[in-house]
Scaffold this motif. Structure first.
Motif, PDB file in Angstrom:
ATOM      1  N   ALA A 114       0.834  -1.209   0.000  1.00 41.61           N
ATOM      2  CA  ALA A 114       0.000   0.000   0.000  1.00 41.61           C
ATOM      3  C   ALA A 114       0.866   1.254   0.000  1.00 41.61           C
ATOM      4  N   VAL A 115       1.943   1.229   0.793  1.00 46.96           N
ATOM      5  CA  VAL A 115       2.832   2.404   0.836  1.00 46.96           C
ATOM      6  C   VAL A 115       3.508   2.580  -0.517  1.00 46.96           C
ATOM      7  N   THR A 116       4.001   1.475  -1.080  1.00 44.67           N
ATOM      8  CA  THR A 116       4.658   1.558  -2.389  1.00 44.67           C
ATOM      9  C   THR A 116       3.688   2.088  -3.436  1.00 44.67           C
ATOM     10  N   TYR A 117       2.443   1.571  -3.417  1.00 38.70           N
ATOM     11  CA  TYR A 117       1.435   2.004  -4.387  1.00 38.70           C
ATOM     12  C   TYR A 117       1.165   3.493  -4.238  1.00 38.70           C
ATOM     13  N   LYS A 118       1.035   3.932  -2.954  1.00 38.71           N
ATOM     14  CA  LYS A 118       0.717   5.343  -2.709  1.00 38.71           C
ATOM     15  C   LYS A 118       1.831   6.259  -3.207  1.00 38.71           C
ATOM     16  N   GLN A 119       3.073   5.795  -3.022  1.00 36.09           N
ATOM     17  CA  GLN A 119       4.197   6.649  -3.401  1.00 36.09           C
ATOM     18  C   GLN A 119       4.473   6.618  -4.899  1.00 36.09           C
ATOM     19  N   ASN A 120       4.023   5.570  -5.584  1.00 35.93           N
ATOM     20  CA  ASN A 120       4.332   5.463  -7.017  1.00 35.93           C
ATOM     21  C   ASN A 120       3.093   5.376  -7.884  1.00 35.93           C
ATOM     22  N   SER A 121       1.953   5.782  -7.374  1.00 38.57           N
ATOM     23  CA  SER A 121       0.727   5.597  -8.125  1.00 38.57           C
ATOM     24  C   SER A 121       0.708   6.466  -9.384  1.00 38.57           C
ATOM     25  N   GLY A 122       0.417   5.800 -10.495  1.00 36.07           N
ATOM     26  CA  GLY A 122       0.252   6.574 -11.719  1.00 36.07           C
ATOM     27  C   GLY A 122      -1.215   6.635 -12.084  1.00 36.07           C
ATOM     28  N   ASP A 123      -2.047   6.280 -11.118  1.00 33.75           N
ATOM     29  CA  ASP A 123      -3.485   6.199 -11.373  1.00 33.75           C
ATOM     30  C   ASP A 123      -4.080   7.603 -11.460  1.00 33.75           C
ATOM     31  N   PHE A 124      -4.756   7.877 -12.552  1.00 32.60           N
ATOM     32  CA  PHE A 124      -5.285   9.212 -12.798  1.00 32.60           C
ATOM     33  C   PHE A 124      -6.239   9.654 -11.686  1.00 32.60           C
ATOM     34  N   MET A 125      -7.154   8.763 -11.286  1.00 30.15           N
ATOM     35  CA  MET A 125      -8.143   9.130 -10.253  1.00 30.15           C
ATOM     36  C   MET A 125      -7.461   9.428  -8.920  1.00 30.15           C
ATOM     37  N   ASP A 126      -6.396   8.665  -8.588  1.00 29.34           N
ATOM     38  CA  ASP A 126      -5.661   8.944  -7.351  1.00 29.34           C
ATOM     39  C   ASP A 126      -5.056  10.342  -7.400  1.00 29.34           C
ATOM     40  N   GLU A 127      -4.481  10.682  -8.562  1.00 28.22           N
ATOM     41  CA  GLU A 127      -3.868  12.003  -8.683  1.00 28.22           C
ATOM     42  C   GLU A 127      -4.910  13.092  -8.521  1.00 28.22           C
ATOM     43  N   VAL A 128      -6.095  12.874  -9.134  1.00 26.70           N
ATOM     44  CA  VAL A 128      -7.178  13.866  -9.011  1.00 26.70           C
ATOM     45  C   VAL A 128      -7.588  13.992  -7.547  1.00 26.70           C
ATOM     46  N   MET A 129      -7.727  12.852  -6.855  1.00 33.12           N
ATOM     47  CA  MET A 129      -8.149  12.885  -5.442  1.00 33.12           C
ATOM     48  C   MET A 129      -7.117  13.615  -4.589  1.00 33.12           C
ATOM     49  N   GLN A 130      -5.824  13.381  -4.881  1.00 32.87           N
ATOM     50  CA  GLN A 130      -4.792  14.062  -4.101  1.00 32.87           C
ATOM     51  C   GLN A 130      -4.852  15.566  -4.325  1.00 32.87           C
ATOM     52  N   GLU A 131      -5.086  15.962  -5.610  1.00 30.70           N
ATOM     53  CA  GLU A 131      -5.225  17.386  -5.921  1.00 30.70           C
ATOM     54  C   GLU A 131      -6.382  17.982  -5.136  1.00 30.70           C
ATOM     55  N   LEU A 132      -7.515  17.251  -5.118  1.00 32.52           N
ATOM     56  CA  LEU A 132      -8.705  17.749  -4.420  1.00 32.52           C
ATOM     57  C   LEU A 132      -8.452  17.858  -2.915  1.00 32.52           C
ATOM     58  N   GLU A 133      -7.714  16.889  -2.364  1.00 36.71           N
ATOM     59  CA  GLU A 133      -7.423  16.942  -0.924  1.00 36.71           C
ATOM     60  C   GLU A 133      -6.608  18.177  -0.602  1.00 36.71           C
ATOM     61  N   SER A 134      -5.558  18.446  -1.382  1.00 38.43           N
ATOM     62  CA  SER A 134      -4.726  19.606  -1.049  1.00 38.43           C
ATOM     63  C   SER A 134      -5.472  20.895  -1.373  1.00 38.43           C
ATOM     64  N   PHE A 135      -6.327  20.871  -2.422  1.00 37.53           N
ATOM     65  CA  PHE A 135      -7.128  22.047  -2.765  1.00 37.53           C
ATOM     66  C   PHE A 135      -8.028  22.409  -1.585  1.00 37.53           C
ATOM     67  N   ASP A 136      -8.658  21.393  -0.991  1.00 41.58           N
ATOM     68  CA  ASP A 136      -9.568  21.623   0.126  1.00 41.58           C
ATOM     69  C   ASP A 136      -8.826  22.229   1.309  1.00 41.58           C
ATOM     70  N   LEU A 137      -7.607  21.732   1.559  1.00 41.00           N
ATOM     71  CA  LEU A 137      -6.841  22.263   2.692  1.00 41.00           C
ATOM     72  C   LEU A 137      -6.461  23.717   2.437  1.00 41.00           C
ATOM     73  N   GLU A 138      -6.024  23.994   1.175  1.00 38.50           N
ATOM     74  CA  GLU A 138      -5.644  25.373   0.861  1.00 38.50           C
ATOM     75  C   GLU A 138      -6.827  26.296   1.053  1.00 38.50           C
ATOM     76  N   LYS A 139      -8.023  25.809   0.592  1.00 35.25           N
ATOM     77  CA  LYS A 139      -9.236  26.627   0.689  1.00 35.25           C
ATOM     78  C   LYS A 139      -9.571  26.919   2.150  1.00 35.25           C
ATOM     79  N   LYS A 140      -9.434  25.894   3.009  1.00 33.90           N
ATOM     80  CA  LYS A 140      -9.758  26.087   4.423  1.00 33.90           C
ATOM     81  C   LYS A 140      -8.822  27.109   5.053  1.00 33.90           C
ATOM     82  N   SER A 141      -7.517  27.024   4.703  1.00 34.55           N
ATOM     83  CA  SER A 141      -6.593  27.965   5.336  1.00 34.55           C
ATOM     84  C   SER A 141      -6.821  29.374   4.795  1.00 34.55           C
ATOM     85  N   GLU A 142      -7.232  29.486   3.485  1.00 32.43           N
ATOM     86  CA  GLU A 142      -7.572  30.809   2.951  1.00 32.43           C
ATOM     87  C   GLU A 142      -8.771  31.382   3.682  1.00 32.43           C
TER      88      GLU A 142
END
Ligand SMILES: Nc1nc2c(ncn2[C@@H]2O[C@H](COP(=O)(O)OP(=O)(O)OP(=O)(O)O)[C@@H](O)[C@H]2O)c(=O)[nH]1
Length: 159
Positions: A114-142
């Motif tokens: 799981a750790v290896t997958y998380k660190q090397n994931s080339g999965d498009f949906m995972d990348e989108v989800m990670q973007e959304l997670e950090s977007f949400d955090l940035e929005k909250k701090s703004e």
């Protein structure tokens, strides 16, 4: 058994000391022994009677992978069956929850994968989800800094 990564836990920040967080999902037909494997791994025990599956999923497990502290933030058990293991060429283990055969190895290998997958994931949906997670955090701090500007801290009246 498959590895991958309940409000509020999903949105909780990594707990102190954990550098990575993963989720482990046990997939399989009814009564094949998913909960008992989890019970053996988390509690190092096996009781013929059913311990609540929900209670088991509340445990948080910590592991170390390549020197990194890993928090297993969620352990889910589901009766849904998928062609997951074959699709991802996951290894096959003979296991016994009753006597513990291969249980620790199975879960530790799943956590590492799981750790290896998380660190090397080339999965498009995972990348989108990670973007959304950090977007949400940035929005909250703004939003927080906006609120600080519109409601400046009240100063106590000077005596
Ligand atoms: N002898 C033996 N019995 C086991 C073992 N693992 C599970 N069982 C028994 O098999 C039954 C089903 O085990 P569970 O862990 O509840 O199975 P499950 O896949 O979580 O079942 P669901 O909640 O219906 O999805 C229980 O009566 C367990 O005691 C094992 O390794 N050896």
């Amino acid at each position: 058994m498959a590895e991958a990564a309940e409000q509020p836990r999903d949105e909780a920040p990594l707990e102190a000391g954990a550098e990575e967080a993963v989720k482990i999902i046990c997939l399989g037909d009814s009564a094949v022994g998913k909960s008992k494997l989890l019970e053996r791994f988390l509690l190092d025990g096996f009781r013929p009677q059913q311990l609540s599956t929900f209670a088991l999923t509340l445990y948080q497990h910590r592991a170390r992978v390549d020197g990194k502290a890993v928090l297993v933030a969620d352990m889910k058990v589901t009766q849904k069956s998928f062609n997951f293991a074959r699709k991802f060429s996951l290894p096959f283990y003979f296991v016994s929850a009753a006597d513990g055969t291969n249980v620790v190895k199975l879960f530790n290998d799943a956590i590492k994968l799981a750790v290896t997958y998380k660190q090397n994931s080339g999965d498009f949906m995972d990348e989108v989800m990670q973007e959304l997670e950090s977007f949400d955090l940035e929005k909250k701090s703004e939003n927080l800094s906006d609120q600080e500007e519109s409601y400046p801290e009240e100063k106590p009246p000077s005596s």
